[in-house]
Motif scaffolding. Structure first.
Motif: not given
Length: 234
Positions: A47, A93, A95-96, A107, A128, A130, A132, A135, A137
């Motif tokens: 990160t 990337n 975190d996008r 995912e 990323a 940030t 996990p 994120w 998810l």
């Protein structure tokens, strides 16, 4: 002086190890990548803020490990078993994911890639901005696996790293400058790697348009114009 015709030419960014500058802000992260055999569960999340050098560091690791690099938004169109067979993969990337129109499919693709790589005894590096847990998810199995992954972080840049990154940005654009310009810019700029890139882009564009060298006086005028523009947009 008449303004010159300018062309939006591509910037050739150097991503080799010899072009990567090690400083206290990134040394731990680089050392962690270099000791891949010590990664818990054979996976790692790297990160750092945008422009901090994550992509450069990932490319260094990929060259050393003969790894393949793929952006997270390309996963749904990728051959996941083929990627996993490479045994060393970088997903950038991550975190996008939540912002993608096909977030759920992405995912699921990342989840299957994660499982297949580890089953093959390979290594998975994920980058990323940030950690996990931020994120958002939606797939519980993926969220638990990512949040259970060791994280290494590139910290806020120090003066040494900012200086090296400024020099690299100018070199990538093949711009000749005098070294005293670097500390001058560091004192005047926001201490942000993203802002650093914007400043170099602005200096490059203005110098090309006006046909002037990038001196400290010229840089001060460009920085003042950037500040005024930011105030007008506020």
């Amino acid at each position: 002086m008449a303004e010159q015709l300018t062309f939006d030419l591509p910037v050739r960014e150097a991503l080799q190890r010899e072009a990567f500058f090690v400083s206290p802000s990134n040394a731990i992260a680089l050392a962690t990548l270099d000791t891949t055999e010590l990664w818990p569960s054979n996976k790692l999340v790297l990160t750092g803020p945008r422009g901090s050098g994550k992509t450069h560091m990932a490319h260094v690791w990929a060259v050393d490990r003969d790894a393949i690099i793929i952006d997270v938004d390309e996963l749904t169109h990728a051959d996941i078993p083929m990627l996993a067979s490479m045994r060393h993969v970088v997903v950038e990337n991550a975190d996008r994911i939540a912002d993608l129109p096909n977030a759920r499919d992405t995912e699921e693709a990342l989840f299957h890639l994660h499982n297949l790589i580890l089953a093959e005894g390979g290594r998975l590096l994920v980058t990323a901005s940030t950690p996990p847990n931020l994120w958002n998810l939606c797939l519980p199995d993926l969220a638990s696996r990512m949040q259970g992954t060791c994280v290494t972080k590139i910290n806020a840049p120090d003066d040494a790293l900012l200086s090296a990154m400024l020099l690299k940005q100018f070199e990538d654009r093949q711009l000749a400058i005098s070294y005293p310009l670097i500390p001058f810019l560091i004192k005047r700029m926001e201490r942000s790697t993203a802002n650093l890139r914007c400043i170099v882009e602005a200096l490059d564009a203005a110098a090309l348009r006006l046909g002037k060298p990038i001196s400290r006086k010229f840089a001060a005028q460009v920085l003042d114009n950037i500040s005024l523009s930011a105030q007008d947009n506020f």
